[in-house]
Scaffold this active site. Structure first.
Site, PDB file in Angstrom:
ATOM      1  N   GLY A  13      47.689  14.510  68.354  1.00  0.00           N
ATOM      2  CA  GLY A  13      46.690  13.574  68.540  1.00  0.00           C
ATOM      3  C   GLY A  13      46.155  13.607  70.130  1.00  0.00           C
ATOM      4  CG  ASN A  82      49.729  10.020  74.325  1.00  0.00           C
ATOM      5  OD1 ASN A  82      48.791   9.701  74.139  1.00  0.00           O
ATOM      6  ND2 ASN A  82      50.528  10.846  73.425  1.00  0.00           N
ATOM      7  CB  ALA A  83      55.138   8.440  73.365  1.00  0.00           C
ATOM      8  N   GLY A  84      52.852   6.539  71.272  1.00  0.00           N
ATOM      9  CA  GLY A  84      53.096   5.356  70.680  1.00  0.00           C
ATOM     10  C   GLY A  84      52.898   5.325  69.153  1.00  0.00           C
ATOM     11  CB  THR A  86      50.329   1.226  64.460  1.00  0.00           C
ATOM     12  OG1 THR A  86      50.282   2.240  63.609  1.00  0.00           O
ATOM     13  CG2 THR A  86      49.178   1.641  65.441  1.00  0.00           C
ATOM     14  CD  GLN A 141      41.694  -4.744  65.138  1.00  0.00           C
ATOM     15  OE1 GLN A 141      40.633  -4.881  66.211  1.00  0.00           O
ATOM     16  NE2 GLN A 141      41.616  -5.024  64.016  1.00  0.00           N
ATOM     17  CE1 TYR A 147      49.170   1.035  69.212  1.00  0.00           C
ATOM     18  CE2 TYR A 147      47.236  -0.184  69.765  1.00  0.00           C
ATOM     19  CZ  TYR A 147      47.948   1.159  69.769  1.00  0.00           C
ATOM     20  OH  TYR A 147      47.364   2.283  70.280  1.00  0.00           O
ATOM     21  N   PRO A 177      41.866   3.880  75.487  1.00  0.00           N
ATOM     22  CG  PRO A 177      43.099   5.814  74.890  1.00  0.00           C
ATOM     23  CD  PRO A 177      43.264   4.419  75.274  1.00  0.00           C
TER      24      PRO A 177
HETATM   25  N1  CAA Z   1      38.607 -10.122  61.880  1.00  0.00           N
HETATM   26  C1  CAA Z   1      38.850 -11.171  61.037  1.00  0.00           C
HETATM   27  N2  CAA Z   1      39.083 -11.119  59.823  1.00  0.00           N
HETATM   28  C2  CAA Z   1      39.860 -10.058  59.319  1.00  0.00           C
HETATM   29  C3  CAA Z   1      39.880  -8.914  60.160  1.00  0.00           C
HETATM   30  C4  CAA Z   1      39.222  -8.850  61.461  1.00  0.00           C
HETATM   31  N3  CAA Z   1      39.276  -7.978  62.273  1.00  0.00           N
HETATM   32  N4  CAA Z   1      40.606  -7.865  59.325  1.00  0.00           N
HETATM   33  C5  CAA Z   1      40.653  -8.454  58.280  1.00  0.00           C
HETATM   34  N5  CAA Z   1      40.183  -9.663  58.299  1.00  0.00           N
HETATM   35  C6  CAA Z   1      40.345 -10.810  57.034  1.00  0.00           C
HETATM   36  C7  CAA Z   1      39.817  -9.883  55.781  1.00  0.00           C
HETATM   37  O1  CAA Z   1      38.569 -10.044  55.586  1.00  0.00           O
HETATM   38  C8  CAA Z   1      40.825 -10.728  54.838  1.00  0.00           C
HETATM   39  O2  CAA Z   1      40.002 -11.949  54.275  1.00  0.00           O
HETATM   40  P1  CAA Z   1      39.868 -12.391  52.891  1.00  0.00           P
HETATM   41  O3  CAA Z   1      41.115 -12.529  52.375  1.00  0.00           O
HETATM   42  O4  CAA Z   1      38.967 -13.806  53.116  1.00  0.00           O
HETATM   43  O5  CAA Z   1      39.093 -11.127  52.224  1.00  0.00           O
HETATM   44  C9  CAA Z   1      41.918 -10.872  55.332  1.00  0.00           C
HETATM   45  O6  CAA Z   1      41.673 -10.834  56.812  1.00  0.00           O
HETATM   46  C10 CAA Z   1      42.873 -10.036  54.884  1.00  0.00           C
HETATM   47  O7  CAA Z   1      42.549  -8.708  55.285  1.00  0.00           O
HETATM   48  P2  CAA Z   1      43.008  -7.215  54.784  1.00  0.00           P
HETATM   49  O8  CAA Z   1      42.691  -7.287  53.254  1.00  0.00           O
HETATM   50  O9  CAA Z   1      42.900  -6.221  55.700  1.00  0.00           O
HETATM   51  O10 CAA Z   1      44.726  -7.652  54.737  1.00  0.00           O
HETATM   52  P3  CAA Z   1      46.046  -6.559  54.505  1.00  0.00           P
HETATM   53  O11 CAA Z   1      47.226  -7.634  54.421  1.00  0.00           O
HETATM   54  O12 CAA Z   1      45.728  -5.711  53.252  1.00  0.00           O
HETATM   55  O13 CAA Z   1      46.017  -5.552  55.773  1.00  0.00           O
HETATM   56  C11 CAA Z   1      46.024  -4.905  58.091  1.00  0.00           C
HETATM   57  C12 CAA Z   1      46.156  -6.307  57.136  1.00  0.00           C
HETATM   58  C13 CAA Z   1      46.796  -4.015  57.805  1.00  0.00           C
HETATM   59  C14 CAA Z   1      46.384  -5.595  59.320  1.00  0.00           C
HETATM   60  C15 CAA Z   1      44.444  -4.421  57.871  1.00  0.00           C
HETATM   61  O14 CAA Z   1      43.721  -5.436  58.223  1.00  0.00           O
HETATM   62  C16 CAA Z   1      44.367  -3.324  58.710  1.00  0.00           C
HETATM   63  O15 CAA Z   1      44.746  -2.276  58.817  1.00  0.00           O
HETATM   64  N6  CAA Z   1      43.536  -3.761  59.909  1.00  0.00           N
HETATM   65  C17 CAA Z   1      43.180  -2.760  60.968  1.00  0.00           C
HETATM   66  C18 CAA Z   1      44.217  -2.829  62.203  1.00  0.00           C
HETATM   67  C19 CAA Z   1      43.847  -1.895  63.217  1.00  0.00           C
HETATM   68  O16 CAA Z   1      42.627  -1.674  63.529  1.00  0.00           O
HETATM   69  N7  CAA Z   1      44.629  -1.140  63.669  1.00  0.00           N
HETATM   70  C20 CAA Z   1      44.315   0.049  64.656  1.00  0.00           C
HETATM   71  C21 CAA Z   1      45.248   1.267  64.234  1.00  0.00           C
HETATM   72  S1  CAA Z   1      44.716   2.532  65.048  1.00  0.00           S
HETATM   73  C22 CAA Z   1      45.361   2.255  66.738  1.00  0.00           C
HETATM   74  O17 CAA Z   1      46.024   1.247  67.106  1.00  0.00           O
HETATM   75  C23 CAA Z   1      44.907   3.183  67.865  1.00  0.00           C
HETATM   76  C24 CAA Z   1      43.960   2.294  68.929  1.00  0.00           C
HETATM   77  O18 CAA Z   1      44.823   2.142  69.981  1.00  0.00           O
HETATM   78  C25 CAA Z   1      42.646   1.798  68.605  1.00  0.00           C
END
Ligand code: CAA
Length: 240
Positions: A13, A82-84, A86, A141, A147, A177
């Site tokens: 990555g 950098n190691a991380g 989620t 987030q 995280y 990032p």
């Molecule tokens: N803001 C507001 N509401 C949100 C939302 C948000 N950002 N994301 C989800 N919701 C809501 C959904 O719309 C849903 O509402 P309804 O039930 O009314 O439909 C409810 O919250 C549940 O959402 P999910 O269906 O997604 O719930 P889940 O339990 O299946 O999944 C989760 C939860 C695993 C956290 C999933 O939402 C997810 O993967 N989110 C993204 C998290 C993310 O961005 N991770 C970054 C990874 S990469 C990284 O971390 C690198 C970096 O530094 C950028």
């Protein structure tokens, strides 16, 4: 000038792109990894960069590994934390294990690894430390209380350490990032990821190389007046 650089999580990555970019600058690079032996083997074969297996969450393992790296390559002048990992889940469902795993790997690691190299950098009067934070440590987030807490902690650590070492020729900066096309981001559910990409004004995910360029700049001789800073690389998704 060629220096020794250690990049944690440096075989995949963003970390792999940083390792490659620093090696291309003529530095002698050591990349660390923990779990993925196969990816590390491929990385070694492709780049010729040595990869060291140790757990950045374990202080004693870091002490032994850095001693070995310094014996084999020389004193570490450049450190990229950098190691991380989620463990995304909403807080009301989060287990203590999911909380601890992320804090340990993403934040405790900064103490565990940096502590091994800081005395040497101070004694030599030169050092560059770059800590990889995240947009999600800056803005929070959904699904990432663990995280976001760790990555916000990285920013506080960076500023405090920068102050303590500014008079010793050592700069300490953070790169934050946004969403970059890596395994970590690709592991996010497709529909969720599409919604995130729609919020990026540049209209796409970033590349690991775009983050690596920032690190190359911050560790250069010419960046000696930049310390305690956070460089955001997020396609305009969140402006600080
Ligand atoms: N803001 C507001 N509401 C949100 C939302 C948000 N950002 N994301 C989800 N919701 C809501 C959904 O719309 C849903 O509402 P309804 O039930 O009314 O439909 C409810 O919250 C549940 O959402 P999910 O269906 O997604 O719930 P889940 O339990 O299946 O999944 C989760 C939860 C695993 C956290 C999933 O939402 C997810 O993967 N989110 C993204 C998290 C993310 O961005 N991770 C970054 C990874 S990469 C990284 O971390 C690198 C970096 O530094 C950028």
């Amino acid at each position: 000038m060629s220096r020794v650089a250690l990049v944690t999580g440096g075989t995949r990555g963003i970390g792999a792109a940083i390792s490659r970019a620093l090696a291309a600058e003529g530095h002698r690079v050591a990349a660390s990894y923990h779990g993925n032996e196969e990816a590390a083997r491929r990385f070694r074969e492709e780049t010729g960069i040595p990869a060291y297996r140790f757990d950045v969450g374990d202080f004693e393992a870091c002490r032994e590994a850095v001693a070995r790296i310094e014996a084999e390559l020389g004193p570490v002048d450049i450190l990229v934390n950098n190691a991380g990992i989620t463990r995304d889940v909403t807080f009301h469902r989060m287990t203590p294990e999911q909380w601890r795993a992320v804090i340990r790997t993403n934040l405790d690691s900064l103490f565990n690894v940096t502590r091994q190299v800081i005395e040497g950098m101070r004694a030599r009067g030169w050092g560059r430390i770059v800590n990889i934070s995240s947009i999600n440590g800056q803005k929070g987030q959904f699904g990432q209380t663990n995280y976001s807490a760790a990555k916000a902690g990285v920013l506080g650590f960076t500023k405090a350490l920068a102050l303590e070492n500014a008079g010793k020729g050592i700069t300490v900066n953070a790169v934050a990032p946004g969403y970059i096309a890596t395994d970590m981001v690709m592991a996010v559910r497709e529909d969720v990821r599409q919604r995130i990409v729609a919020q990026i004004p540049v209209g796409r995910l970033g590349t690991p190389e775009e983050v690596a360029r920032c690190v190359v700049f911050l560790v250069s001789e010419e960046a000696g007046f930049i310390t305690g800073a956070t460089l955001t690389v997020n396609g305009g998704q969140y402006m600080t």
